[in-house]
Design an enzyme around this catalytic site. Structure first.
Site, PDB file in Angstrom:
ATOM      1  N   HIS A 384      82.535  94.583  31.040  1.00 60.38           N
ATOM      2  CA  HIS A 384      83.189  94.500  32.350  1.00 60.38           C
ATOM      3  C   HIS A 384      84.559  93.801  32.265  1.00 60.38           C
ATOM      4  O   HIS A 384      85.340  93.853  33.212  1.00 60.38           O
ATOM      5  CB  HIS A 384      82.275  93.751  33.329  1.00 60.38           C
ATOM      6  CG  HIS A 384      82.450  94.177  34.745  1.00 60.38           C
ATOM      7  ND1 HIS A 384      83.476  94.999  35.175  1.00 60.38           N
ATOM      8  CD2 HIS A 384      81.720  93.897  35.872  1.00 60.38           C
ATOM      9  CE1 HIS A 384      83.378  95.198  36.469  1.00 60.38           C
ATOM     10  NE2 HIS A 384      82.319  94.538  36.928  1.00 60.38           N
ATOM     11  N   ASP A 388      86.203  98.554  34.626  1.00 66.54           N
ATOM     12  CA  ASP A 388      85.799  98.244  35.998  1.00 66.54           C
ATOM     13  C   ASP A 388      84.570  99.065  36.381  1.00 66.54           C
ATOM     14  O   ASP A 388      84.275 100.100  35.771  1.00 66.54           O
ATOM     15  CB  ASP A 388      86.933  98.544  36.979  1.00 66.54           C
ATOM     16  CG  ASP A 388      88.132  97.628  36.768  1.00 66.54           C
ATOM     17  OD1 ASP A 388      87.922  96.491  36.301  1.00 66.54           O
ATOM     18  OD2 ASP A 388      89.261  98.062  37.055  1.00 66.54           O
TER      19      ASP A 388
END
Length: 413
Positions: A384, A388
């Protein structure tokens, strides 16, 4: 005069290994280029070949010891009976052979009792199977190249051994159950298993791991495979599997979402204009991830051939460092073991991994009607820090749509 045996070059960025097993003991005859030791590296097992014919000398490095590239690990002495088949039955003829048990005699074996030419050359996978099933390799007929014993040969011998033991055991009355024993066994982790453990834990400690899920209707892919599998195999000499469909679908997703095909190095993001897919394969020594290079340029047949070759190499324990090098994205298929759903861990330094699972018939709604379709859950774990949530969900959605409508794979949509 003796010849030195040193640790060979192990591959790029690999400077040390562990002595996994000595295949030749001091005093045993050795042929030139015959495997005499097995080295365990961070990625694969590598055989050390004899630099000359002769007699195995001193083991300078012991099993389990860590050695560096170029280190001296053994010697080979000049000797008359250099061929492996020329060992004498007399235990006093060579220094390293053990004497027979007290009170017994060991007549020299006849020509018909000598092991096959390839029986002494065992790959790491075959050696593990021999030890696991308690099979005498000298009594196994090899079906591999030059008469070498394969893992399938050992498994067949183990099954035959079990089948012979069952009739004899069935005639005897069952022995009373012995008192339950509580035992523990300590086994040293292989170097590969240690490396896998460190890398996976490092991925958890370093990356911000997250997983997104979706499900895929496999109806169209199954229909396409059933329609063309015979013609495909006839033309290309390889079976058409599902992995090539998912590899091609992943290429589409990675081209549209470049972050999923990139990785973080320091404070920079490294993007790739090519797609090298690491395919997780279960090998006797643990999980390995050989790399199918240039998947964005390969045909379905090219991908299937590469995967089949890696699968065979993993089974035989013959994967090389070059086979494992690189990789920009990973596909792990837990479905072959019956997994319904999982959260795969990324393969550092990569930033994403696709997890495939078993196909099973489930009720779904299509056009307002409940129908039964072959469905598969798919998962995308990602870093992450780089990817995204929107990008991850989009990438997985592209893969889903390509599998449910394989025509997209042909028109790059």
């Amino acid at each position: 005069m003796s010849s030195e045996v040193k640790v060979p070059t192990l591959g790029e960025s690999v400077s040390e290994a562990t002595i996994g097993q000595w295949l030749k003991q001091p005093g045993e005859a050795v042929a030139a280029d015959e495997p005499i030791a097995s080295l365990e590296t961070d990625k694969v097992a590598i055989d050390v070949m004899a630099p000359q014919a002769g007699v195995m000398g001193e083991h300078i490095a012991k099993e389990g010891e860590t050695v560096t590239v170029g280190a001296l690990i053994a010697t080979i002495e000049d000797g008359a009976g250099a061929a492996p088949a020329a060992k004498k039955a007399d235990p006093s003829a060579t220094a390293g052979q053990q004497a027979p048990a007290s009170g017994s005699s060991a007549p020299a074996p006849s020509a018909s009792e000598e092991p096959a030419a390839g029986a002494s050359v065992l790959s790491p996978a075959v050696r593990r199977a021999v030890l696991e099933y308690g099979i005498d390799p000298s009594k196994v007929k090899g079906t591999g190249k030059d008469g070498r014993i394969t893992k399938d040969d050992v498994l067949a011998a183990a099954q035959a051994k079990t089948a012979q033991a069952e009739p004899a055991g069935s005639a005897q009355a069952p022995a009373p159950a012995a008192a339950a024993e509580r035992r523990e066994e300590r086994v040293r982790m292989t170097r590969l298993r240690q490396t896998v453990a460190k890398r996976l834990k490092s991925a958890q400690d370093t990356a911000a791991l997250l997983t997104t899920f979706n499900d895929v209707d496999m109806t169209a892919v199954i229909a396409a495979r059933n329609s063309y599998k015979d013609a495909f195999e006839k033309k290309h000499g390889i079976r058409l599997g599902f992995m090539s469909f998912f590899a091609k679908a992943s290429v589409l997703a990675l081209k549209d979402i470049p972050a999923a095909n990139a990785y973080i190095e320091g404070d920079e993001i490294v993007y790739h204009d090519y797609v090298d897919i690491s395919v997780a394969v279960s090998a006797p020594q643990g999980l390995v991830v050989p790399v199918v290079k240039d998947c964005d340029k390969l045909s379905f047949a090219g991908i299937e051939k590469s995967i089949a070759e890696f699968g065979k190499k993993a089974k035989d324990g013959t994967l090389t460092m070059e086979d494992m090098k690189g990789g920009t994205f990973t596909i792990s298929n837990g479905g072959v073991f019956g997994s319904l759903m999982s959260t795969p861990i990324i393969n550092p330094p990569q930033s994403a991994v696709l997890g495939l699972h078993r196909i099973e018939d489930r009720p779904v709604v299509r056009d307002g009607q409940v129908v039964v379709r072959p469905m598969m859950y798919i998962a995308l774990s990602y870093d992450h820090r780089l990817i995204d949530g929107r990008e991850a969900v989009t990438a997985l959605k592209i893969i889903k749509e390509a599998i449910e409508d394989p025509t997209r794979l042909l028109i790059d949509l």
